[in-house]
Design a protein around this motif. Structure first.
Motif, mmCIF file in Angstrom:
data_model
loop_
_atom_site.group_PDB
_atom_site.id
_atom_site.type_symbol
_atom_site.label_atom_id
_atom_site.label_comp_id
_atom_site.label_asym_id
_atom_site.label_seq_id
_atom_site.Cartn_x
_atom_site.Cartn_y
_atom_site.Cartn_z
ATOM 1 N N THR A 8 2.481 30.729 38.973
ATOM 2 C CA THR A 8 1.104 30.629 38.526
ATOM 3 C C THR A 8 1.011 30.450 37.024
ATOM 4 N N ASN A 9 2.134 30.420 36.304
ATOM 5 C CA ASN A 9 2.088 30.138 34.875
ATOM 6 C C ASN A 9 1.946 28.660 34.606
ATOM 7 N N GLY A 10 1.839 27.832 35.631
ATOM 8 C CA GLY A 10 1.505 26.445 35.420
ATOM 9 C C GLY A 10 2.652 25.481 35.391
ATOM 10 N N GLN A 11 3.838 25.828 35.876
ATOM 11 C CA GLN A 11 4.941 24.874 35.902
ATOM 12 C C GLN A 11 4.660 23.783 36.926
ATOM 13 N N LYS A 96 -9.159 29.683 32.920
ATOM 14 C CA LYS A 96 -7.724 29.960 32.992
ATOM 15 C C LYS A 96 -7.209 29.785 34.419
ATOM 16 N N LEU A 97 -7.988 30.262 35.397
ATOM 17 C CA LEU A 97 -7.585 30.095 36.788
ATOM 18 C C LEU A 97 -7.533 28.624 37.170
ATOM 19 N N ASP A 100 -4.410 26.894 35.484
ATOM 20 C CA ASP A 100 -3.177 27.240 36.191
ATOM 21 C C ASP A 100 -3.063 26.476 37.505
ATOM 22 N N ASN A 104 -0.189 23.732 38.458
ATOM 23 C CA ASN A 104 0.640 23.944 39.647
ATOM 24 C C ASN A 104 0.523 22.792 40.641
ATOM 25 N N GLN A 258 -0.593 21.090 29.288
ATOM 26 C CA GLN A 258 -0.332 22.497 28.973
ATOM 27 C C GLN A 258 -1.243 23.021 27.863
ATOM 28 N N TRP A 396 -6.840 31.446 42.565
ATOM 29 C CA TRP A 396 -5.871 32.513 42.282
ATOM 30 C C TRP A 396 -5.258 33.036 43.584
ATOM 31 N N ASP A 399 -2.755 30.381 45.181
ATOM 32 C CA ASP A 399 -1.463 30.162 44.527
ATOM 33 C C ASP A 399 -0.589 31.403 44.555
#
Length: 457
Positions: A8-11, A96-97, A100, A104, A258, A396, A399
């Motif tokens: 969930t950090n966005g990779q 932010k959600l 992310d 993803n 990012q 949220w 994911d």
């Protein structure tokens, strides 16, 4: 090629040929909606986070702020300002959600794509329709603001219907560039003029205070009147969080997705501070007689000056809304085809037709539907409430469930899970309450004879 970790950090996902999870099979593709290739004639991933924030400010800090001072007269200064600040902070959290989720799932271009990943094809069509409908309604709303500005500047010297059509023609031309970077510098100008217009309005109010004005610090009210009053700031933040859907599109055209949260911080910080300052200053000097839009409460010279400066923003915002609706449909039709990346006859023909159709519908709604302004409220309640809040909570939960260990992963994050559920409930409440208030307003408007006639000057 091995798939990258998808936390969930966005990779990012690696590509659609990598090891396929059950979710990827459901979503159909996992690669970015816009593929980078120097051979492409049309390059999409060109926006910096600075220009993304300017485009959002230009679209959001628009006619929405003009209705905020009137809310203070009903619920009071303190509750209204607390609401504005709270919604700004809450909007940053939901942004932010969203960021992310987008990082993803690079294939997500609109809320419809996100709905397909989470709930399937029916949700995709429903959410895509809502996005297009709300964008067209937003364009029509900005056209009405343009008409008000032109009517004020001309001392009502021309039929308002013709002014809407003239504004629509300009907005159609603004919407035509295929990529958002072509609109970025216009967004800079638009953000500058609406900010300047706000300061001019505050100066005008301060230079011409209403004698013996009355102010309300706090006020008691029933649910209907209170929710009706706060509908204005809530709708403003709905527009802010069409960032939810607009933000998906904007991130898709960023050089560095990012950096999207930098744009969100810039927008939310500026918009929240500016909304609060503008509404307080104008209300303090005009008092409970302040109108909506607030510019009508200024002396004629100040009103004309402010409307004249803000006009460019109204026109640009309308064109940007139309661009949003056209881009969603265009990418849906031609995704990953040569017509997306090349100057083909078919591609440009379809694009121009979509922009023309979006503008035409917005113009017709603005001049032919007497209850159009009320319909905007219904559209905001039915769709924007979920785009703003509810769906962010589902992002949220989805994911964490799929990428962080299923139900056990959610249980290990009680704070995040609680916030996600509260976000969903907030969306459901605003959807139900906003729809109720909007429908009641329509009924009352017909009873009092406030509804006008279509195609009438």
């Amino acid at each position: 090629m091995a798939s990258q970790s998808n936390g969930t950090n966005g990779q990012l996902y690696a590509d659609e040929n990598a090891s396929i999870t059950a979710e990827k099979q459901k979503s159909g593709v996992s690669k970015d909606v816009f593929v980078e290739d120097e051979a492409h004639q049309i390059q999409y991933k060109t926006l910096s986070w600075q220009f993304v924030s300017l485009l959002m400010i230009a679209e959001i800090v628009s006619n929405g702020m003009l209705s905020l001072p009137s809310a203070l007269a009903v619920v009071g200064i303190v509750p209204a300002v607390i609401l504005i600040v709270f919604l700004g902070i809450f909007g940053l959290y939901t942004a932010k959600l969203l960021v992310d989720f987008k990082l993803n799932h690079p294939s997500v271009h609109t809320m419809g794509d996100a709905g397909y990943i989470m709930f399937g094809p029916v949700a995709r069509e429903l959410l895509a329709f809502g996005t297009v409908a709300f964008a067209v309604f937003g364009s029509g709303s900005e056209l009405l603001s343009s008409q008000q500005a032109l009517s004020t500047l001309s001392n009502q010297g021309m039929c308002s219907m013709y002014l809407v059509i003239i504004s629509g023609a300009i907005c159609f031309l603004i919407s035509l560039p295929r990529t958002l970077d072509r609109l970025a510098w216009m967004g800079l100008l638009s953000a500058a003029v609406i900010t300047l217009a706000g300061f001019i309005a505050m100066i005008g109010a301060g230079d011409n205070p209403v004698p013996e004005r009355s102010l309300t610090v706090t006020a008691s009210s029933n649910f209907y009147d209170a929710f009706l009053a706060v509908t204005n700031p809530v709708r403003t933040f709905f527009s802010l969080r069409l960032i939810t859907d607009r933000f998906f599109m904007l991130i898709s055209e960023m050089r560095r997705p990012q950096d999207a949260m930098k744009a969100a911080w810039c927008l939310q910080g500026f918009a929240t501070a500016f909304y609060a300052a503008f509404s307080i200053v104008v209300y303090v000097y005009i008092g409970n007689t302040v109108q909506s839009p607030a510019l009508f409460s200024l002396p004629p010279a100040w009103s004309k000056a402010t409307f004249g400066i803000a006009l460019a923003n109204f026109l640009f915002s309308s064109g940007l809304y139309t661009h949003t609706a056209a881009k969603l449909v265009f990418v849906r039709i031609f995704r990953h085809s040569e017509h997306i990346y090349s100057h083909t006859l078919l591609g440009w023909t379809v694009w121009i037709m979509l922009c023309f159709a979006g503008t035409s519908i917005a113009v017709i709604l603005a001049i032919a539907v007497p209850i159009f302004s009320y319909l905007i409220g219904i559209a905001a309640s039915l769709f924007a409430a979920w785009y703003t809040y509810g769906l962010a909570g589902f992002f949220w939960l989805h994911d964490v469930y799929h990428l962080k260990g299923g139900t056990d992963g959610i249980k290990r994050r009680p704070i995040g899970a609680t916030l996600a559920v509260l976000t969903i409930l907030a969306g459901a409440f605003i959807c139900a309450a906003g729809t109720y208030v909007s429908i009641k307003l329509i009924v009352e408007a017909y009873k009092t004879g406030a509804v006008g006639r279509p195609f009438f000057c």
